[in-house]
Write a protein that holds these residues in place. Structure first.
Motif, PDB file in Angstrom:
ATOM      1  N   VAL A 154     -43.987   6.792  -2.511  1.00  0.00           N
ATOM      2  CA  VAL A 154     -43.067   6.521  -2.553  1.00  0.00           C
ATOM      3  C   VAL A 154     -42.751   5.212  -3.839  1.00  0.00           C
ATOM      4  O   VAL A 154     -41.008   5.560  -4.592  1.00  0.00           O
ATOM      5  N   ASP A 155     -42.053   4.176  -4.184  1.00  0.00           N
ATOM      6  CA  ASP A 155     -41.980   3.637  -5.168  1.00  0.00           C
ATOM      7  C   ASP A 155     -42.627   3.799  -6.581  1.00  0.00           C
ATOM      8  O   ASP A 155     -41.453   3.472  -7.672  1.00  0.00           O
ATOM      9  N   GLU A 182     -39.688   6.883  -7.245  1.00  0.00           N
ATOM     10  CA  GLU A 182     -38.474   5.625  -6.825  1.00  0.00           C
ATOM     11  C   GLU A 182     -38.102   5.135  -8.185  1.00  0.00           C
ATOM     12  O   GLU A 182     -37.585   5.620  -9.016  1.00  0.00           O
ATOM     13  N   HIS A 183     -39.168   4.978  -8.765  1.00  0.00           N
ATOM     14  CA  HIS A 183     -39.016   3.426  -9.838  1.00  0.00           C
ATOM     15  C   HIS A 183     -39.393   5.322 -11.356  1.00  0.00           C
ATOM     16  O   HIS A 183     -38.300   4.360 -12.432  1.00  0.00           O
ATOM     17  N   GLY A 215     -37.295   7.390 -11.088  1.00  0.00           N
ATOM     18  CA  GLY A 215     -36.886   8.660 -11.155  1.00  0.00           C
ATOM     19  C   GLY A 215     -36.747  10.340 -10.424  1.00  0.00           C
ATOM     20  O   GLY A 215     -36.101  11.235 -11.351  1.00  0.00           O
ATOM     21  N   VAL A 273     -36.514   5.038   2.638  1.00  0.00           N
ATOM     22  CA  VAL A 273     -35.465   5.891   1.541  1.00  0.00           C
ATOM     23  C   VAL A 273     -34.311   5.846   1.750  1.00  0.00           C
ATOM     24  O   VAL A 273     -33.999   6.088   2.619  1.00  0.00           O
ATOM     25  N   SER A 274     -33.226   6.781   0.713  1.00  0.00           N
ATOM     26  CA  SER A 274     -31.695   7.339   0.856  1.00  0.00           C
ATOM     27  C   SER A 274     -31.736   8.223   1.506  1.00  0.00           C
ATOM     28  O   SER A 274     -33.517   8.995   1.718  1.00  0.00           O
ATOM     29  N   VAL A 328     -33.015  11.595  -0.229  1.00  0.00           N
ATOM     30  CA  VAL A 328     -34.513  12.027   0.161  1.00  0.00           C
ATOM     31  C   VAL A 328     -35.066  12.641   1.762  1.00  0.00           C
ATOM     32  O   VAL A 328     -34.921  12.426   2.071  1.00  0.00           O
TER      33      VAL A 328
END
Length: 213
Positions: free
Chosen positions: A145-146, A149-150, A152, A179-180, A183
């Protein structure tokens, strides 16, 4: 909190794919081949990545499975996967023709942190990723997940319903992973072709939406 499996996502349609990769007009009378699109299937150790690729691929999937040695068993947690005897040490590869206009090329990442140095090469050029989660050990998917996200890169979270059950609700999973709302978080079964296809279409729709902004 245990709960029954939620339905897999429905109603996703493949919309025009040209924004993903501009192509010139086809010659008169020529049949244009499907647009090739790269997608990554990621997640922690033993969550079902190889199973998902094998379930959906229209070709014999390429796998880089190696036997789990006594040394590796001392490093990798087999508590929830006691029957697992092999593990991916490089990547999995398969493909799926969505329709006459689009073909997905699927790349599965290795799940262990010690193989993390391969991720940049595997993910390069991908339009999106599907992060597979085992709710019995959510912490194993934090790295994936990271990463997305990192970088993009659009991604969706797919909770694998082991034995037809998930240990937490989707909202609990979203909260735990932080997570937003943008997602998607869905439930699927990595063994079922239709279920895997639905989850991949969620990622594809997300990627298409990103290109149209």
């Amino acid at each position: 909190m245990a709960c029954g499996p939620s339905p897999t996502p429905e109603g996703y349609r493949v919309t025009p794919t040209e924004p993903l990769l501009a192509r010139g007009p086809a010659a008169p009378g020529a049949v244009r081949p499907p647009l090739p699109v790269k997608m990554v299937i990621a997640g922690g150790f033993g969550v079902g990545k190889t199973t998902a690729v094998g379930a959906i691929s229209e070709i014999e999937p390429l796998t880089t499975e190696a036997s789990i040695t006594e040394v590796a068993a001392g490093v990798d947690d087999l508590t929830h996967t006691p029957r697992k005897t092999t593990t991916t040490v490089a990547m999995d590869f398969g493909c799926l023709t969505i329709d006459p206009t689009l073909k997905l090329y699927l790349f599965g990442t290795p799940g262990q942190e010690r193989f993390g140095f391969m991720w940049d090469d595997i993910v390069e050029g991908a339009v999106g990723g599907l992060v597979i989660v085992d709710t019995r050990r959510l912490d194993d998917c934090y790295a994936a997940v990271d990463y997305f996200e990192h970088k993009g890169i659009p991604f969706a979270v797919a909770v694998n319903a082991f034995d037809g059950r998930v240990e937490h609700t989707l909202e609990e999973v979203r909260w735990a992973l932080d997570v937003s709302d943008g997602v998607p978080v869905v439930v699927f079964d990595a063994r079922e072709r239709g279920s895997v296809r639905d989850a991949l279409l969620v990622v594809l729709e997300l990627a298409l939406a990103r290109t149209e902004r």
